[in-house]
Write a protein that holds these residues in place. Structure first.
Motif, short mmCIF file in Angstrom:
data_model
loop_
_atom_site.label_atom_id
_atom_site.label_comp_id
_atom_site.label_asym_id
_atom_site.label_seq_id
_atom_site.Cartn_x
_atom_site.Cartn_y
_atom_site.Cartn_z
N GLU A 1 1.00 -1.39 0.16
CA GLU A 1 -0.13 0.11 -0.16
C GLU A 1 0.95 1.33 0.02
OE1 GLU A 1 -3.83 -1.69 2.28
OE2 GLU A 1 -2.17 -0.63 3.56
N ALA A 2 1.90 1.20 0.63
CA ALA A 2 2.83 2.28 0.75
C ALA A 2 3.49 2.66 -0.32
CB ALA A 2 3.76 2.11 1.91
N LEU A 3 3.82 1.59 -1.17
CA LEU A 3 4.87 1.72 -2.40
C LEU A 3 3.64 2.21 -3.26
CD1 LEU A 3 6.44 -1.98 -2.69
CD2 LEU A 3 7.44 0.59 -2.83
N ILE B 1 7.30 5.77 0.73
CA ILE B 1 6.61 6.68 -0.26
C ILE B 1 7.83 7.63 -0.86
CG2 ILE B 1 5.26 8.98 -0.44
CD1 ILE B 1 3.21 7.64 1.62
N LEU B 2 8.66 7.86 -0.11
CA LEU B 2 9.75 8.93 -0.69
C LEU B 2 10.88 8.15 -1.43
CD1 LEU B 2 10.65 10.76 2.78
CD2 LEU B 2 9.61 11.81 0.29
N SER B 3 10.83 6.89 -1.35
CA SER B 3 11.61 5.97 -2.30
C SER B 3 11.00 6.03 -3.73
CB SER B 3 11.83 4.49 -1.79
OG SER B 3 10.47 3.73 -2.12
N LYS B 4 9.80 6.51 -3.83
CA LYS B 4 9.30 6.39 -5.37
C LYS B 4 8.93 7.77 -5.72
CE LYS B 4 7.63 2.24 -6.15
NZ LYS B 4 7.98 1.63 -7.43
N VAL B 5 9.38 8.78 -4.95
CA VAL B 5 8.99 10.24 -5.51
C VAL B 5 10.34 10.71 -6.25
CG1 VAL B 5 8.94 12.54 -4.80
CG2 VAL B 5 7.50 11.03 -3.50
N GLU B 6 10.05 11.33 -7.43
CA GLU B 6 11.00 11.55 -8.24
C GLU B 6 11.65 12.93 -8.04
OE1 GLU B 6 9.20 11.20 -12.18
OE2 GLU B 6 8.71 9.00 -11.83
#
Ligand SMILES: O=C(O)[C@@H](CO)OP(=O)(O)O
Length: 223
Positions: free
Chosen positions: A35-37, A66-71
């Motif tokens: 869900e977080a991803l 979440i931040l690992s996915k933010v560009e």
């Protein structure tokens, strides 16, 4: 104009087992990690300037995923406020951080002696009506714990003192917190009364985005 993004943490292991959790520091389940991803993918194009989480692992874990996915070229940086950690860990030259600030004020409501008990079993023992009062009424305290009103009284002063000024400063703010601390914030920003807030449920891992301009929250979108 700035943006306020609210995300309740992904499903925790105790959400999955239907146990009252409160301040018990339980991490995400595998479903919660997904869900977080997923929330991170939805927010990948958002320009997030600062992140606030509670002190509890399920919220911090969700924020980091979440931040690992933010560009972004910026660097997520957990801010420490005490001792050597404050002095040594916050030093970093030539980086533009996305500060991550963890505050007890954003914790889930403290559920007192209900923590660790199964919600269904509590309903069978004390009746559905009592269970509903403990879980969703505005000012009925669960035994030894905080009502939503108590939760609101520790969450809102922090929100007004620290988060509103960031929004006024045109920063896009992500708050990753909990069902009830986010209900407290929602009550305030949507100007809901004590009856209206009873019905509000915040789903796990689902970004809720508001535009903020001239002290007004508007254009709510659920992603
Ligand atoms: O157990 C808890 O801490 C909370 C959130 O999961 O429960 P409820 O939704 O009943 O307020």
């Amino acid at each position: 104009m700035s943006k306020l993004i609210l995300v309740r943490h992904g499903q925790s292991i105790w959400n999955d087992r239907n146990l009252f959790t409160g301040w018990v520091d339980i991490p995400l389940s595998q479903k919660g990690i997904f869900e977080a991803l997923n929330a991170g993918e939805k927010l990948s194009k958002f320009n997030i300037d600062i992140v606030y989480t509670s002190k509890l692992a399920r919220a911090i874990q969700t924020a980091l995923i979440i931040l690992s996915k933010v560009e972004t070229q910026k660097t997520p940086l957990i801010i420490h406020f005490n001792g050597k950690m404050k002095k040594w860990s916050n030093y970093a030259s030539n980086i533009e951080p996305i500060p991550i600030i963890r505050k007890k004020a954003l914790n889930e409501r403290y559920y007192g002696t209900l923590q660790g008990l199964n919600k269904k079993e509590v309903g069978l023992k004390y009746g559905e009506q009592q269970l509903k009062l403990w879980r969703r009424s505005f000012d009925v305290e669960p035994p030894g714990g905080e009502s939503l009103k108590d939760n609101l009284e520790r969450t809102l002063p922090f929100f007004k003192k620290k988060i509103i000024p960031d929004l006024d400063d045109n920063k896009n703010v992500l708050i990753v917190a909990h069902g009830n601390s986010l209900r407290a914030i929602t009550k305030y920003i949507e100007n809901l009364d004590e009856q209206q807030i009873i019905k509000v449920e915040i789903p796990t891992g689902t970004p809720i985005v508001y535009n903020y301009e001239n002290k007004i929250f508007k254009d709510k979108v659920i992603l």
